[in-house]
Enzyme design. Structure first.
Site, PDB file in Angstrom:
ATOM      1  N   LYS A 150     -28.915   3.833  -3.664  1.00  0.00           N
ATOM      2  CA  LYS A 150     -29.591   3.357  -5.285  1.00  0.00           C
ATOM      3  C   LYS A 150     -30.895   4.362  -5.374  1.00  0.00           C
ATOM      4  CE  LYS A 150     -26.551   0.748  -5.606  1.00  0.00           C
ATOM      5  NZ  LYS A 150     -24.981   1.148  -6.422  1.00  0.00           N
ATOM      6  N   ARG A 326     -15.891   3.046  -9.644  1.00  0.00           N
ATOM      7  CA  ARG A 326     -15.349   2.457  -9.651  1.00  0.00           C
ATOM      8  C   ARG A 326     -14.782   1.292 -11.056  1.00  0.00           C
ATOM      9  NH1 ARG A 326     -17.100  -2.634  -9.843  1.00  0.00           N
ATOM     10  NH2 ARG A 326     -19.529  -2.739  -8.451  1.00  0.00           N
TER      11      ARG A 326
END
Length: 544
Positions: A150, A326
């Site tokens: 991140k 995803r």
């Protein structure tokens, strides 16, 4: 059943039965489409069933892996071939890369679909699938690594001109660096796991006195969830909206966004209700967020389906949060308003087919709202609520979709995520979608000894004036909980168990031999009426 054991097997279907993309094809593939006959589904529950159905419609043979706890579940029964890969614990089954690859080899699979959760965002898994000569149905391992960290992702997006949430652009080496940031920018702040997502490893800190303990807790949770205890810090933006953009990108350089999802109804950073589109976005903001999402796709060379998450501040300005590499739990609301099968699109992209979609043609139609139905007790702090399902009634009717693998008699185990179903309603506008969703929540029954679900919570939330008016932000649920909670107690376990016991007694009466032997058995219409009456008792709730 021992790991590696096989349930049943049928030969993979020929690739010649494959159909074309569900989207409107406009381009021809510039390269040869990769042959694909069988797909191994490396997941469980509703997403495993969702992928299985997409495979069937694509003319592909679905193969399944399962843990010992899931041997009798619906996805396992519907797959062409299924392999047990270990005991119930996820670390010994669904997170075991070698066991999954062994099952793929045994199944003769050409590709692996990871679903969401478990290994879906693990670049080592994607890499291992590719190294084994199989197609990974998802983004590349390189893109996953880029957006999976991140801090690296924040740094990259900042360089590309994508606005990020104010915070450090490096991992916090020690507490002093975080404290220095907080003194300069003010409290509250939020600690986040550098390798994480899904609310794991997050801690909100409102004063320096709480900082040391929060850092320890965040690091510990991050290490446990992701094997990496790195954390970073951002300004905690309160009373803001969580809005995300769905994207699709192929291997030929084409990428589109499919509009936004409003995900502000959260509890402790966990989404509970999602909808598309967002009531908060004006066309100009929607266009800007779509453009930013596609810039993120270009920046990291992203392929396949993904989600770019933003926080929307009080003035409607988006701030980049992260990329979810995803398919998302909440993808059905986008499917309902855009008319595109996202899982099927994932498969077609992985095969090498072009998107065949033009951005200007993608306009949402109507409104869709999704409730996550969890096996948790909202009257007791959303405590996990496992057990065996004794009664199950799935709602239906106009505009209703239910994604679940749950069947009567199934055991809801403690080993996995508490999500047992997704209830989605579509309407021509938000009011119609909301009315259908409320009706469907009332029809939905999941009952059994010890089982409680979040359906009572959804019933109360969907009827609250703030939700009805679309006055949403990420703190709304926590603020409303004290007012909603008494209604959960009124429909508490005692009422539910009493209804179940009454239903069981009625069933036993219907089956009593004496009535049949006497040749005076119940009139079948009377029997049906009695069963319907008892079914009705299972769902009746006191008025709020």
């Amino acid at each position: 059943m021992r790991p590696g054991s096989k349930v049943r097997k049928s030969p993979p279907r020929a690739a010649s039965r494959e159909r074309t993309s569900p989207s409107r094809p406009r381009r021809r593939a510039p390269e040869e489409v990769r042959p694909m006959g069988r797909v191994l589904i490396a997941n469980r529950g509703e997403i495993a069933l969702r992928v299985l159905r997409a495979c069937r419609e694509a003319g592909l043979s679905p193969a399944m892996v399962y843990s010992e706890a899931d041997r009798d579940t619906l996805p396992v029964r519907l797959a062409d071939v299924s392999y047990c890969i270990g005991p119930a614990a996820a670390t010994a089954s669904y997170l075991d890369i070698e066991a999954i690859l062994k099952a793929a080899r045994q199944a003769g699979a050409d590709a692996v679909h990871p679903g969401y959760g478990f290994l879906a965002e693990n670049p080592e898994f994607a890499q291992a699938v590719g190294d084994a000569g199989l197609v990974f149905i998802g983004p590349t391992a390189e893109a996953m690594r880029l957006v999976g960290d991140k801090v690296e992702a924040r740094r990259l997006m900042s360089r590309r001109g994508v606005p990020v949430i104010p915070g450090l652009l490096d991992r916090a080496g020690d507490t002093s660096a975080i404290a220095a940031f907080a003194r300069g920018n003010g409290y509250p702040i939020i600690l986040k796991a550098a390798a994480g997502g899904g609310g794991k490893g997050m801690r909100v800190v409102r004063s320096e006195a709480d900082l040391e303990a929060a850092v320890r807790a965040a690091r510990s949770e991050a290490r446990s969830a992701f094997g990496d205890d790195g954390v970073y810090v951002e300004t905690f933006m309160e009373n803001v909206r969580h809005v995300e953009i769905q994207v699709l990108a192929d291997h030929h350089g084409a990428a589109v966004h499919l509009g936004e999802r409003e995900c502000s109804a959260q509890r402790r950073h966990q989404k509970l209700v999602e909808e598309a589109p967002s009531i908060a976005l004006r066309p100009a903001t929607r266009d800007r967020m779509g453009a930013l999402a596609l810039e993120v796709v270009r920046a990291c060379g992203y392929r396949n389906a993904g989600t770019i998450e933003f926080l929307l501040d009080g003035e409607g300005r988006p701030h980049f949060m992260e990329v979810n590499a995803r398919i998302q739990v909440e993808h059905p609301v986008t499917e309902m308003v855009m008319g595109i099968d996202l899982v099927r699109a994932q498969i077609e992209i992985a095969r090498g087919r072009p998107l065949g979609l033009e951005q200007e043609d993608l306009q949402p139609r109507g409104w869709a709202i999704e409730c996550r139905v969890l096996a948790e007790d909202p009257a007791n702090g959303f405590r996990p609520s496992p057990g065996r399902v004794a009664a199950l009634r799935i709602p239906s009717g106009p505009g209703i979709r239910v994604d679940t693998a749950l069947q009567p008699g199934d055991e809801i185990p403690l080993h996995y995520d508490a999500l047992i179903a997704k209830l989605i309603a579509w309407g021509r506008d938000r009011d119609e979608a909301l009315a259908r969703l409320r009706r469907a929540v009332d029809e939905f029954v999941v009952a059994g000894p010890g089982i409680r679900t979040t359906l009572p919570f959804h019933r109360e939330l969907l009827g609250h004036p703030d939700f009805t008016a679309g006055r949403l932000d990420i703190g709304m649920v926590d603020r409303l909980m004290p007012r909603l909670a008494p209604a959960f107690l009124e429909a508490g376990p005692e009422a539910e168990f009493a209804a179940i016991a009454a239903a069981i007694r009625a069933t036993e009466e219907l089956d009593r031999p004496a009535l049949r032997e006497a040749g005076q058995g119940l009139n079948p219409w009377v029997a049906v009426g009695r069963r319907s009456f008892m079914d009705g008792r299972l769902v009746r709730r006191p008025e709020a």
